[in-house]
Every structure is written in structure tokens, then in C-alpha cells.
Enzyme design. Structure first.
Site, PDB file in Angstrom:
ATOM      1  CE  LYS A   1      -3.308   2.302   2.864  1.00 54.57           C
ATOM      2  NZ  LYS A   1      -3.816   2.380   4.398  1.00 54.57           N
TER       3      LYS A   1
ATOM      4  CE  LYS B   1      -6.115   9.122   7.639  1.00 60.03           C
ATOM      5  NZ  LYS B   1      -6.576   7.784   8.395  1.00 60.03           N
TER       6      LYS B   1
ATOM      7  NE  ARG C   1     -10.798  -1.078   3.860  1.00 56.84           N
ATOM      8  CZ  ARG C   1     -11.292  -1.325   5.228  1.00 56.84           C
ATOM      9  NH1 ARG C   1     -12.663  -1.351   5.436  1.00 56.84           N
ATOM     10  NH2 ARG C   1     -10.647  -0.523   6.403  1.00 56.84           N
TER      11      ARG C   1
ATOM     12  CD  GLU D   1      -6.934   5.309   1.881  1.00 61.66           C
ATOM     13  OE1 GLU D   1      -5.826   5.023   2.482  1.00 61.66           O
ATOM     14  OE2 GLU D   1      -7.885   5.500   3.429  1.00 61.66           O
TER      15      GLU D   1
END
EC number: 3.4.11.1
Length: 499
Positions: A267, A279, A353, A351
Site C-alpha cells: 500500500k 481524518k 483496500r 481507501e
């Protein structure tokens, strides 16, 4: 800084410092006894003064010891001889560096005898990696980098000459693994205005130039992603001016002994604002570390190339940036992934995944036997396992056991978590094949369940490193985990034998 392996007479070594171990109750190691005899009991006489007890953390620097050519001898407390383990051994080595690195000591000889935590291979490898870790300094961007040590060379004295070959092999492996770990840390620690998805692709291409006989790199840009139908991956990057780039690194070793194709996916969210599901501001600056999975894959490929492992290894750096913008994807969107499966977006901060699922589907074209994805995926994994242990998920018991074995060998702790069918139900959606998050419980598991839907054609494992990839606080920075574990996994696949 250079490392050397040799078998030598300690009293004849013209060096700046010799490091030897002392145990509790002032018990000398064999190396310390040898130096004591050569100096007519000088070391024993100084120990009797009570300046060192032999406990872990104790150090005593001796100068101008009679009949010893070294300028100094450093006595290092190792605690009780029969209680030394890997963690304590690393602490002992760190204490030696703390005692040495601020002094004008350029050349060091380590002669650690009577420390039996492992065979000679692991002893040497742990020493080199621990010493290197103790000397690592984060690269600063303010042009005021100051050399943190005067050390030019470290020699590891091997007591038994029969162990020299194995010790040299251990040193070779350790230096390659350290190169991998250091490269991972340096890449991970860069600020996001420098390290963006395009920068990741440049770093990948550098590998193809440095290791041109073994590494080929292909860069998948957004145009190619659209042609491939990587709509989930693209959606994550839509809000950023820094467009996504997926770097595909193909390593082919010489004289391949293991015909399996092994693939890693990292990732590579070079910054993750959370998108529209934004966030909290407090720790958002740490989201530059959301690409630590890609950095770990990058480092692992460096080790494979350095050691010329007889394997075929593919590494994917899934570079992307999740920002808020007029083109950002939204909660409520339904995305068609490269696999054809549809995903309802309930949270744009889930995001990673989405980037990984299309990367995992892309890998199918290589018919891999083993795929391991590495990702700072969920805060839920940190809640479950803390900051010392990474989460392991797999659809194959043999692969899971191989990773657990590599974890035990390297002391890079991972813990296996389930993928039971009950957890898959948490991802049910009324309008798509499934949603991108569950209902709030078992978040690390439901994230892994999501990924598992894209891994039906190969043996797969997922490492959630959200709690272990970096440290916060005063000494913040990337840890380089789980690079040593992944390197050891590849070494084991290469059928290396350690005596």
C-alpha cells in the site's frame, strides 16, 4: 562504515577499542579472561574496585591496558549468562554504541564469547543488524545533517576458525537486509511533498538501472489504469493533483531453485487525508507513513537483488494520494473494481483496500503462487494488537505458518487472525456486491475479508502493519518493519541452510 569478520589474537589487535562481555557477579567471558591473562590480571584488579557489576546497562571503558595493543577495552555488562535472550542481546549492543559513538573511536573489535542465544549465523546477523539500527539517524531536510558517529569499521572476532565461513555468510545477509531496512526507512520518512506517487515510480525505476540484469520495471499510469478498469484505485486518487502511479517491479534471479512466483503488494498512500471522510487534524501529519507498505516491498526487492536470490519475485508499489477535492470520490458512490465486483463506499478513509483490491486483481496476469500484501491498513489492528505486533491474515495455512516461522526467526512479531464467514457478512450492501467497511466491529478482520474477495486465484497473506510501521513521539520515524521478516521469508524460499 565497514564490517569485517576474522579470527584474531585480541592482545595483538591495533585498534581503537575492543569490546568484551562481563556477566553478573563480575564473571568474565572467555574473551575478557584472555585479555586479563595477557595483562597480568589488570582487568580483574579494576573490576574489584566495583565500577562494573556486570548487569545489563553497565559499561566500563579501560584505557592503556598493559600488554594490550588496543587503545581501549570496553567491558559491557550482560546480566546473568543463562538469562540472555534476543531482546536483552539487542539492548546490550545498543549500550555499547551509546558508550562509544560520541568518542573519537574509529575502529572497533567486538569479541562476544559465552553468549549462546543462537548458532553463529544468527549471532553474527543479529549483531550486525542491531549495531546498524543503533547507528541509524533519520535524514533531515534542513541541510544540517551531522555525522552521528566517528566509527569507520567494526570487526567481529570469531573464536572458532571453523565458524568463519558461516559468519561471513551471515555478514553478507545482514548487510543486504540492513540495506533493505535503511532504504525502507529513508523512503518512508520523506515528507509527502517530496514522496508522492510519481516519486515512488522514480525510485522503482532506479532499481531497474542499478540491477539491470535482474530487475525490470513497468509503470502503470492513470491512462493505463483506465484501460485496465482499475476504477477503485483511480477513485481514491481523484481528489489529488498528484495522480496515481502503480510501479511493477519484476525480479528474476539466476539459477532459480524455487519455481514458484512470489509477489508482494505494498500500500503506497503517500498521504492520506481521509478524503471527504476526513481524518482528525491532530495526527494527520503522520499520514505520510501510509506508504510504509510500499516502502517495505521496495526494500525487500533490494535485498533480493543484492543477494541475487535464485527466485522470481514481483513487487507492486501501489502509489496514490487520498485528498479532498471537487473530484474526490464520495460516501455513497458505487465503484466497479478491475475484477468486475462492485463496492459501495461508506467511508472514503477506508481507501487502502480500494487501491489494493485492483492491485491484487492485476497480479493475476502473472499467475503467482504466493501473494503477500503489506499495508498500514486499519487503526483497528492497532487497537487489537498494539504497536509491537502486526496482524496476519491468510487463505492458506502453509503460507501462514511460513510467515509465522520467519517472524519467530527474526523477532518481528506477527499474530494470526481469522477470516471466518461471519465477518464477511459485515460487508453486506443493499446496492453493491459489498461495502468498503463493516459496521464498526472487528475492523482489521473485515478489512482483510474485503481483500480476500480479490485473492481467489492464488495463495495469499495480508500483513496489517498499521501499529508497527512507524513510531510516534520524541523519536518518531519509520521502523522498517516488516522488512527483515519478508527478507527471511525469501531466504527460506531460497533454501539457504544455516549451520
Amino acid at each position: 562504515m565497514n564490517f569485517f569478520i576474522k579470527s584474531c589474537f585480541l592482545d595483538k589487535e591495533k585498534t581503537d577499542c575492543i569490546v568484551v562481555s562481563v556477566f553478573e557477579l563480575s564473571e568474565l567471558s572467555d574473551s575478557a579472561i584472555y585479555l586479563d591473562k595477557c595483562s597480568n590480571g589488570h582487568i580483574t584488579s579494576l573490576i574489584k574496585l566495583g565500577d562494573i557489576q556486570g548487569k545489563i546497562g553497565d559499561t566500563l571503558m579501560l584505557y592503556k591496558v598493559p600488554k594490550i595493543l588496543s587503545k581501549r577495552i570496553l567491558l559491557v555488562g550482560c546480566g546473568k549468562k543463562d538469562e540472555i535472550n534476543i531482546i536483552r542481546f539487542k539492548k546490550i549492543l545498543k549500550n555499547t554504541i551509546h558508550a562509544i559513538k560520541k568518542k573519537s573511536i574509529k575502529n572497533i573489535v567486538y569479541s562476544f564469547s559465552n553468549i549462546n542465544i543462537d548458532n553463529i549465523y544468527w549471532m553474527i546477523r543479529r549483531m550486525v543488524l542491531s549495531l546498524k539500527e543503533s547507528l541509524y539517524e533519520t535524514i533531515k531536510i534542513n541541510n544540517t545533517n551531522i555525522k552521528n558517529t566517528n566509527i569507520h569499521s567494526i570487526t567481529l572476532n570469531i573464536i572458532k576458525k571453523n565458524d568463519l565461513f558461516i559468519a561471513k555468510t551471515a555478514l553478507k545477509h545482514a548487510l543486504a537486509i540492513d540495506h533493505a531496512i535503511t532504504s525502507t526507512k529513508n523512503l518512508s520518512n520523506l515528507p509527502p511533498n517530496i514522496c508522492n506517487p510519481l516519486y515512488l515510480s522514480y525510485k522503482a525505476q532506479e532499481l531497474s538501472k542499478k540491477y539491470e540484469n535482474n530487475i525490470v520495471v513497468e509503470i502503470i499510469d492513470i491512462k493505463k489504469m483506465k484501460e485496465l478498469g482499475m476504477n477503485a484505485y483511480i477513485a481514491v486518487g481523484n481528489g489529488s493533483k498528484n495522480k496515481p502511479f502503480m510501479s511493477v517491479i519484476k525480479y528474476s534471479g539466476n539459477n532459480i531453485v524455487n519455481k514458484k512466483i512470489i509477489a508482494f503488494v505494498g500500500k503506497g498512500l503517500t498521504f492520506d487525508s481521509g478524503g471527504i471522510s476526513i481524518k482528525p487534524a491532530l495526527h494527520m501529519h503522520e499520514m505520510k507513513y501510509d506508504m510504509c507498505g510500499a516502502a517495505a516491498v521496495y526494500g525487500t526487492l533490494i535485498m533480493a537483488a543484492e543477494l541475487q536470490l535464485p527466485l522470481t519475485v514481483i513487487g507492486i508499489l501501489s502509489g496514490c494520494e487520498n485528498m479532498v477535492g471537487s473530484h474526490s470520490f464520495r460516501p455513497g458512490d458505487v465503484l466497479t473494481t478491475m475484477s468486475g465486483q462492485t463496492v459501495e463506499i461508506l467511508n472514503t478513509d477506508a481507501e487502502g483496500r480500494l487501491v489494493l483490491c485492483d492491485s491484487l486483481t492485476y497480479l493475476e496476469r502473472f499467475s503467482p503462487d504466493i501473494v503477500i500484501d503489506v499495508a498500514t491498513l486499519t487503526g483497528a489492528c492497532v487497537t487489537a494488537l498494539g504497536e509491537s505486533v502486526s496482524g496476519l491474515f491468510s487463505n492458506n495455512e502453509e503460507l501462514s505458518n511460513q510467515l509465522l516461522h520467519a517472524s519467530q526467526e527474526t523477532d518481528d512479531k506477527i499474530w494470526s487472525l481469522p477470516l471466518f464467514s461471519e465477518y464477511h457478512k459485515e460487508l453486506n450492501s443493499d446496492i453493491a456486491d459489498f461495502s468498503n467497511i463493516g459496521r464498526g466491529k472487528a475492523g482489521a478482520i473485515t478489512a482483510a475479508c474485503f481483500l480476500s474477495k480479490f485473492t481467489k486465484k492464488y495463495n495469499w497473506a495480508h500483513l496489517d502493519i498499521a501499529g508497527t510501521a512507524w513510531k510516534s513521539g520524541k523519536k518518531s520515524g519509520a521502523t522498517g518493519r516488516p522488512v527483515e521478516l519478508l527478507c527471511q521469508f525469501l531466504l527460506n524460499q531460497s533454501n539457504y541452510i544455516y549451520n
